[in-house]
Design an enzyme around this catalytic site. Structure first.
Site, PDB file in Angstrom:
ATOM      1  N   SER A 124      42.610  -4.234  33.883  1.00 41.68           N
ATOM      2  CA  SER A 124      41.261  -4.172  33.611  1.00 41.68           C
ATOM      3  C   SER A 124      41.415  -4.761  32.041  1.00 41.68           C
ATOM      4  O   SER A 124      42.273  -4.890  31.273  1.00 41.68           O
ATOM      5  CB  SER A 124      41.196  -2.472  33.319  1.00 41.68           C
ATOM      6  OG  SER A 124      41.227  -2.082  34.472  1.00 41.68           O
TER       7      SER A 124
HETATM    8  N1  SAH Z   1      45.258   0.560  36.049  1.00 43.96           N
HETATM    9  C1  SAH Z   1      45.378  -0.858  36.617  1.00 43.96           C
HETATM   10  C2  SAH Z   1      44.344  -1.404  37.385  1.00 43.96           C
HETATM   11  C3  SAH Z   1      44.140  -1.143  38.631  1.00 43.96           C
HETATM   12  S1  SAH Z   1      43.189  -2.051  39.740  1.00 43.96           S
HETATM   13  C4  SAH Z   1      46.190  -1.838  35.770  1.00 43.96           C
HETATM   14  O1  SAH Z   1      46.142  -1.472  34.450  1.00 43.96           O
HETATM   15  O2  SAH Z   1      46.567  -2.912  36.031  1.00 43.96           O
HETATM   16  C5  SAH Z   1      43.122  -0.757  40.910  1.00 43.96           C
HETATM   17  C6  SAH Z   1      44.478  -0.350  41.734  1.00 43.96           C
HETATM   18  O3  SAH Z   1      44.069   0.802  42.591  1.00 43.96           O
HETATM   19  C7  SAH Z   1      44.859  -1.545  42.744  1.00 43.96           C
HETATM   20  O4  SAH Z   1      46.162  -1.747  42.486  1.00 43.96           O
HETATM   21  C8  SAH Z   1      44.837  -0.797  44.070  1.00 43.96           C
HETATM   22  O5  SAH Z   1      45.589  -1.428  44.794  1.00 43.96           O
HETATM   23  C9  SAH Z   1      44.831   0.731  43.620  1.00 43.96           C
HETATM   24  N2  SAH Z   1      44.544   1.451  44.673  1.00 43.96           N
HETATM   25  C10 SAH Z   1      43.140   1.267  45.464  1.00 43.96           C
HETATM   26  N3  SAH Z   1      42.933   2.458  46.277  1.00 43.96           N
HETATM   27  C11 SAH Z   1      43.879   3.279  46.036  1.00 43.96           C
HETATM   28  C12 SAH Z   1      44.334   4.573  46.720  1.00 43.96           C
HETATM   29  N4  SAH Z   1      43.500   5.142  47.574  1.00 43.96           N
HETATM   30  N5  SAH Z   1      45.438   5.082  46.052  1.00 43.96           N
HETATM   31  C13 SAH Z   1      46.258   4.545  45.037  1.00 43.96           C
HETATM   32  N6  SAH Z   1      45.968   3.255  44.513  1.00 43.96           N
HETATM   33  C14 SAH Z   1      44.807   2.447  45.056  1.00 43.96           C
END
Ligand code: SAH
Length: 217
Positions: free
Chosen positions: A64
Site C-alpha cells: 500500500s
Molecule cells: N498489508 C499489505 C498489503 C496487502 S495486499 C502490505 O503492507 O504489503 C492484500 C493481501 O490480502 C494480499 O496479499 C492478498 O493475498 C491477501 N488476501 C486476499 N484475500 C485474503 C483472505 N481471504 N485472507 C487472507 N489474505 C487475503
C-alpha cells in the site's frame, strides 16, 4: 544504514504524511523506523520505494501507498500490548508498522508463498517483534486466537465478514475497506458493549479479499 533510503523516508514524512494530516507522533515514528525498502521489490530506487504510491509485489498483490498505511494505522489507534489481527499480510510492511507500535500482531495471508516471504523479511526487519503469521482465509478471521482489540483488513470486502465482527473485543476497533471490486471506502467500526458503530472515512482502492465470506476466487 543507507542514507538515500533514510532521506527518502524523511521526505515521505515531510511531503506525504504530515501535510495530509498524519499527526500522531507514534505513527510518524513507526513510519520513519520501519524500512519500507526491505518490503519492496529490490530493483527500485529510494525515490520509487518511498514515493506517493502503492507498489506492485508478488502474485499481483500490492504494497500500500505510505499515506494509506499511516492513515489506516492512525484510524486503528493501536496501543502497546494490544492484540491486533491483520487480514492480508502481503509484503509484511503494514505488519511491521503495527509491531513497531508495540502491538502483538496475528497476521493472516491466503497465499502461503507470500506469508513465508513476509516472515523472512519481518525476521530481519523487526527481530524482536511479537508476531504470529498464519496462512488461511481471513474472511473467517482467526478464531483460535480471538478475541482481538484491533482488526486491520488490508484487502477489500463486499461487506463486513461476520467472523470479524464476532472476533472483535467489546471495546475493540476495526478498519476495513468495504465496497465493490473497483472502489471502496475505509470503514471504521467501533464496538461499545453490544453496539457496533460504523463511520466511513476516505475512499480507497484495495485488491479484493478472496474467501468464503468475501469474493469467490
Ligand atoms: N498489508 C499489505 C498489503 C496487502 S495486499 C502490505 O503492507 O504489503 C492484500 C493481501 O490480502 C494480499 O496479499 C492478498 O493475498 C491477501 N488476501 C486476499 N484475500 C485474503 C483472505 N481471504 N485472507 C487472507 N489474505 C487475503
Amino acid at each position: 544504514m543507507n542514507l538515500d533510503f533514510d532521506q527518502a523516508a524523511e521526505r515521505m514524512i515531510r511531503t506525504q504524511l504530515r501535510p495530509r494530516g498524519i499527526r500522531d507522533p507514534r505513527v510518524l515514528e513507526a513510519m520513519r523506523r520501519v524500512e519500507r525498502h526491505r518490503f519492496a521489490p529490490q530493483q527500485l530506487t529510494p525515490a520509487q520505494v518511498y514515493g506517493d504510491h502503492a507498489l506492485p509485489t508478488e502474485l499481483g498483490q500490492t504494497l500500500s501507498q505510505p499515506f494509506v498505511v499511516a492513515h489506516m494505522t492512525a484510524l486503528l489507534d493501536v496501543q502497546p500490548g494490544q492484540r491486533v489481527l491483520e487480514i492480508g499480510t502481503g509484503s509484511g510492511y503494514h505488519t511491521a508498522v503495527l509491531a513497531e507500535l508495540g502491538a502483538s500482531v496475528i497476521s493472516v495471508e491466503r497465499h502461503a508463498a507470500l506469508s513465508e516471504a513476509a516472515g523472512q523479511r519481518l525476521h530481519v526487519a523487526c527481530p524482536k517483534a511479537d508476531l504470529t503469521l498464519v496462512v488461511g482465509d481471513g474472511s473467517l478471521g482467526w478464531p483460535d486466537l480471538a478475541p482481538y482489540d484491533r482488526i486491520l483488513v488490508t484487502a477489500a470486502a463486499p461487506s463486513l465478514p461476520v467472523a470479524l465482527d464476532q472476533q472483535l473485543e467489546p471495546h475493540g476497533r476495526m478498519v476495513i475497506p468495504l465496497g465493490d471490486r473497483n472502489e471502496q471506502v475505509l470503514a471504521v467500526f467501533t464496538r461499545d458493549g453490544d453496539e457496533l458503530q460504523r463511520h466511513d472515512d476516505l475512499a480507497c482502492r484495495f485488491v479484493p479479499m478472496i474467501g468464503s465470506d468475501a469474493w469467490p476466487g
